[in-house]
Write an enzyme that holds these catalytic residues in place. Structure first.
Site, short mmCIF file in Angstrom:
data_model
loop_
_atom_site.label_atom_id
_atom_site.label_comp_id
_atom_site.label_asym_id
_atom_site.label_seq_id
_atom_site.Cartn_x
_atom_site.Cartn_y
_atom_site.Cartn_z
N MET A 178 24.49 8.63 2.35
CA MET A 178 24.35 9.88 3.10
C MET A 178 24.56 9.65 4.59
O MET A 178 25.15 10.47 5.28
CB MET A 178 22.97 10.49 2.83
CG MET A 178 22.86 11.96 3.19
SD MET A 178 24.08 12.99 2.35
CE MET A 178 23.15 13.61 0.96
N GLU A 219 0.81 -1.23 0.00
CA GLU A 219 0.00 0.00 0.00
C GLU A 219 0.84 1.27 0.00
O GLU A 219 0.42 2.31 -0.51
CB GLU A 219 -0.97 0.01 1.19
CG GLU A 219 -2.12 -0.99 1.06
CD GLU A 219 -1.80 -2.36 1.63
OE1 GLU A 219 -0.60 -2.64 1.92
OE2 GLU A 219 -2.73 -3.17 1.80
N PHE A 231 -11.71 -7.32 13.60
CA PHE A 231 -10.63 -7.79 12.73
C PHE A 231 -10.29 -6.71 11.70
O PHE A 231 -11.17 -6.14 11.07
CB PHE A 231 -11.07 -9.07 12.02
CG PHE A 231 -10.03 -9.57 11.04
CD1 PHE A 231 -8.78 -9.98 11.49
CD2 PHE A 231 -10.29 -9.59 9.68
CE1 PHE A 231 -7.81 -10.42 10.60
CE2 PHE A 231 -9.33 -10.03 8.78
CZ PHE A 231 -8.09 -10.45 9.24
N GLN A 232 -9.02 -6.45 11.54
CA GLN A 232 -8.51 -5.43 10.63
C GLN A 232 -9.11 -4.06 10.89
O GLN A 232 -9.33 -3.27 9.98
CB GLN A 232 -8.70 -5.84 9.16
CG GLN A 232 -7.81 -7.03 8.80
CD GLN A 232 -7.63 -7.24 7.31
OE1 GLN A 232 -8.52 -6.96 6.52
NE2 GLN A 232 -6.47 -7.74 6.92
N LYS A 283 -17.76 -0.58 5.97
CA LYS A 283 -18.23 -1.50 4.93
C LYS A 283 -19.75 -1.43 4.75
O LYS A 283 -20.25 -1.56 3.62
CB LYS A 283 -17.81 -2.94 5.28
CG LYS A 283 -17.94 -3.88 4.10
CD LYS A 283 -17.32 -5.24 4.39
CE LYS A 283 -17.44 -6.15 3.16
NZ LYS A 283 -16.89 -7.48 3.44
#
Lengths: 193, 581
Positions: B478, B48, B110-111, B160
């Site tokens: 760096m 993502e 969940f999630q 949802k």
């Protein structure tokens, strides 16, 4: 990185926001995330029809920081208007305190006498306690609380400062399309914004 | 209409052609709608974070809003780095995140993650849609907020059940955002005072930034016109590269920590500074107490909170860079302003003196590829092509900024504010989607590349011929450079051990791997990379201990720049500088 040799000023800032979930978290998150001070913050809906809340913040910082605070507040999406009451002219500010004092005998009478001087009202009472209601500026409330604390066991609840500019100008006026009654609350939700 | 259908319709009405995303339980109804309508192209990324960077690359190379679609919980948290990156660099992105159904919010379902809570400080604005009736309005408003004023990322968190709920559609033109009304035109009094000040300047400098790019190509044209009309020197920030063609003799190069000697000295010595669409970032200003001590400063910015934040300015102008430049040019012409030619000639003579130091010169090496040389050769071979450059973060990024010249805006995509390693490769993917026939090159370091290399798989899937041009010095360069400079050469954990064979890696993903180990192979590898119609990893083994110069050591000011290793030995970083990042 801000210059530190500038004087620290205390400012009272009034913010008109959309009354929607998370708006207070946005304002508070801005202060904590950028390291600004909050001395006092009050919030309440002031316009149910248009779902607007007014937040009064007392903050302190250098003039550059104060300017930043206002600019940062202004760019939050649910913010309609920001006014620096300290900068824009004279204003009145008030705070409300509920002070519970527990004591007996002579001290109880003295507490009542002082309350009278401060124009505090007893709004609850038992044989060994009072709850006083008092409004005024922050200094007056501080003084009252100090005196009470010398006369017994004390518990204090304060609202924090609300403020408004003096004079006839309306900085953030209520917007009313029609003067009379409005529809039920459900239909006047955040949808207007 | 179902919530999911409304989302698709709103995306179409907003002119969205492509969405970068990754499915999951909470967004299945949207994916179902995508499947059924086939109305918007979906690019399936492999992580993502890459979806957001790809959307950023897409947005920055086209000027449109980039769109991301991820699921709840881990989908949303993985997107956070990309969102923060877009916030820091002012990139318009709309990110749709799934959420557990409203009745489960707060139940540790969940999630589930508190997405609006997590993303509040790293987005320009975010929404949690709890009423089906709000969905269409929120969708349209999100695009408005993302693209108006100072652009930025906007998250819409979508429970949802809202995606299944039946709700009415609202057309975009029915939605009016009352509270967020950024000022576009500059205050005309301030513009007039600014032009007077610019006309009277003896040692002026234009200092342009990413705001010029965000304001659209017209802003860059107007900036170039103003610079040419006045004949004044101009410098650009890392984010502003391309706003003025690199070939213009008035262009002094990039300024700041790894900017050119002449740009930084001109900033330090100027008497009038015209800052347009830049924000006096700490990488640019160096030590603030010695920043342009004798300059009157004009600051044009669309974001009022950028003004007087780090540096107090004399004439602040809130407005869109393009609009204000247009106003400035109109006043300049109307008043018949002329620069002070005598003073300007003297000023250019000073600047030419600094230029003569040739701060970007390097000694060619026959045995080992110098990273500067590799970029220079890449530039020589691609300068006349339809080419877009992205970078990762580190030494290679600064070398790319120094040695690659840009003739126009929107050709250069880099993570400036946040400094996100792993940005460039997925960003290049987004650029390639937007410009299928262009040559898109991610100038990378080997360490950064490893952070989002999984996107090779996405590129293979969609036949995106992105080129990863890796300057492989086997160090986090760096980090190593700062350890050398500030920590006595104790190279703690900055060596890239156990590197993969990048040629085989490309092969494993179905791309093409190339390698150059000595200078004589470099040109052939670049040529072949350009010719290859597939994704390419070009593994360029460069000199390992090369450092990036010139440099303003942290805590130092513009006039305390060091030009190379010889200077470095003489100057120790101050204690105050050591604590700075």
């Amino acid at each position: 990185m801000i210059k530190t040799d500038m004087p620290i000023e205390r400012h009272t800032i009034a913010v008109l926001v959309a009354n929607e979930p998370g708006v207070l978290a946005r304002v508070i998150g801005l202060f904590s995330g950028r390291g600004y001070n909050i001395e006092s913050l009050t919030v309440s809906e002031v316009d149910e029809v248009n779902a607007r809340s007014r937040i009064t913040i007392v903050t302190s910082g250098t003039p550059m920081v104060i300017e930043q605070i206002k600019a940062q507040l202004s760019r939050l999406v649910p913010v309609y208007d920001v006014h620096d009451l300290t900068l824009e002219g004279p204003h009145v500010s008030r705070e409300l305190a509920l002070v519970k004092i527990r004591n007996v005998g002579e001290q109880r009478i003295e507490a009542l006498r002082i309350a009278d001087t401060f124009r505090a009202r007893a709004i609850d009472s038992t044989l060994e306690s009072f709850v006083f209601e008092l409004t005024g500026d922050t200094g007056k409330l501080d003084a009252f609380v100090d005196l009470m604390a010398a006369l017994g066991d004390v518990e204090v609840s304060r609202t924090g400062v609300v403020a408004i500019a003096r004079g006839s100008d309306l900085q953030m006026p209520l917007v009313r399309k029609k003067p009379a009654r409005r529809k039920s609350k459900a239909s006047a939700g955040a949808g207007d914004d | 209409m179902s919530g999911a259908a409304i989302i698709l319709k709103a995306l179409q009405d907003q002119g969205v052609e492509v969405v970068f995303g990754y499915p999951g339980g909470a967004v299945l109804p949207i994916y179902d709608e995508l499947f059924k309508t086939n109305a918007v192209r979906h690019i399936l990324v492999r992580h993502e974070q890459a979806a957001v960077h790809a959307a950023e690359g897409y947005a920055r190379s086209t000027g449109k809003v980039g769109v991301v679609l991820v699921t709840s919980g881990p989908g949303a948290t993985n997107a956070v780095t990309g969102l923060t990156d877009a916030l820091m660099d002012s990139i318009p992105v709309v990110c749709l995140t799934g959420q557990v159904p409203t009745h489960l919010i707060g139940n540790d379902a969940f999630q589930e993650a508190d997405t609006t809570g997590i993303t509040r400080p790293c987005t320009k604005h975010n929404y949690l849609v709890k009423e089906p009736g709000q969905l269409a309005r929120v969708m349209h408003e999100a695009f408005y907020v993302a693209s108006h004023g100072r652009p930025g990322p906007v998250v819409i968190d979508l429970p949802k059940d809202i995606l299944f709920a039946d709700c009415p559609y609202v057309e975009a033109d029915q939605v009016e955002t009352k509270s967020y009304r950024p000022q576009v035109k500059g205050d005309s009094d301030a513009v007039e005072r600014a032009v007077d000040l610019i006309a009277k300047a003896k040692r002026p400098i234009f200092y342009g930034g990413g705001g010029l790019i965000n304001a659209g190509p017209k802003a860059s044209r107007l900036f170039t016109e103003f610079v040419r009309k006045t004949g004044y020197p101009a410098t650009l920030t890392l984010m502003g590269l391309g706003a003025l063609p690199y070939t213009d003799k008035r262009f002094l190069g990039m300024l700041g920590m790894h900017g050119t000697f002449e740009a930084n000295w001109a900033m330090h010595e100027c008497d009038v500074m015209v800052c347009i669409g830049a924000r006096f970032d700490d990488r640019v200003t160096g030590r603030l107490s010695d920043f342009a001590p004798n300059a009157k400063k004009i600051h044009v910015d669309i974001d009022p909170s950028s003004i007087n934040k780090n540096v107090a300015v004399d004439i602040p102008i809130v407005g869109d860079a393009g609009s204000v430049l247009e106003q400035m040019l109109a006043v300049w012409k109307a008043k018949g302003c002329k620069p002070d030619e005598a003073a300007l000639a003297k000023w250019w003579k000073m600047i030419d003196g600094w230029r003569a130091r040739k701060c970007l010169a390097y000694r060619p090496d026959d045995d080992v590829i110098l990273p500067q040389h590799a970029i220079r050769r890449l530039f020589e071979k691609t300068r006349d092509m339809d080419c877009y450059i992205t970078t990762e973060v580190g030494q290679h990024q600064m070398w790319a900024a120094q040695y690659y010249g840009f003739s126009e805006p929107n050709r250069w995509m880099t993570s400036g504010g946040l400094g996100t390693m792993g940005y460039g490769f997925p960003a290049a993917m987004g650029v390639q989607i937007a410009h299928p026939d262009a040559l898109v090159i991610d100038i990378a370091g080997e360490a950064s590349f490893l952070m989002n290399m999984q996107e090779l798989s996405t590129m293979r899937q969609y036949n995106l011929p992105v080129k990863a041009f890796i300057l492989n010095n086997q160090w986090m360069g760096m980090v190593r450079q700062w350890q050398e400079l500030v920590h006595g050469g104790r190279y703690s954990e900055s060596y890239s051990a156990a590197l993969p064979d990048f040629v085989k890696l490309a092969d494993a993903f179905g791309g093409v791997g190339l390698r150059a180990t000595k200078p004589s192979e470099l040109d052939d590898v670049i040529d072949e990379m350009i010719r290859t119609p597939q994704p390419v990893i070009a593994d360029i083994l460069v000199k390992q201990d090369e450092n990036c110069f010139p440099m303003i050591p942290s805590g130092a000011a513009h006039h305390e720049m060091i030009l190379g290793p010889e200077d470095q030995a003489e100057r120790r970083t101050s204690e105050e500088g050591m604590v700075l990042v």
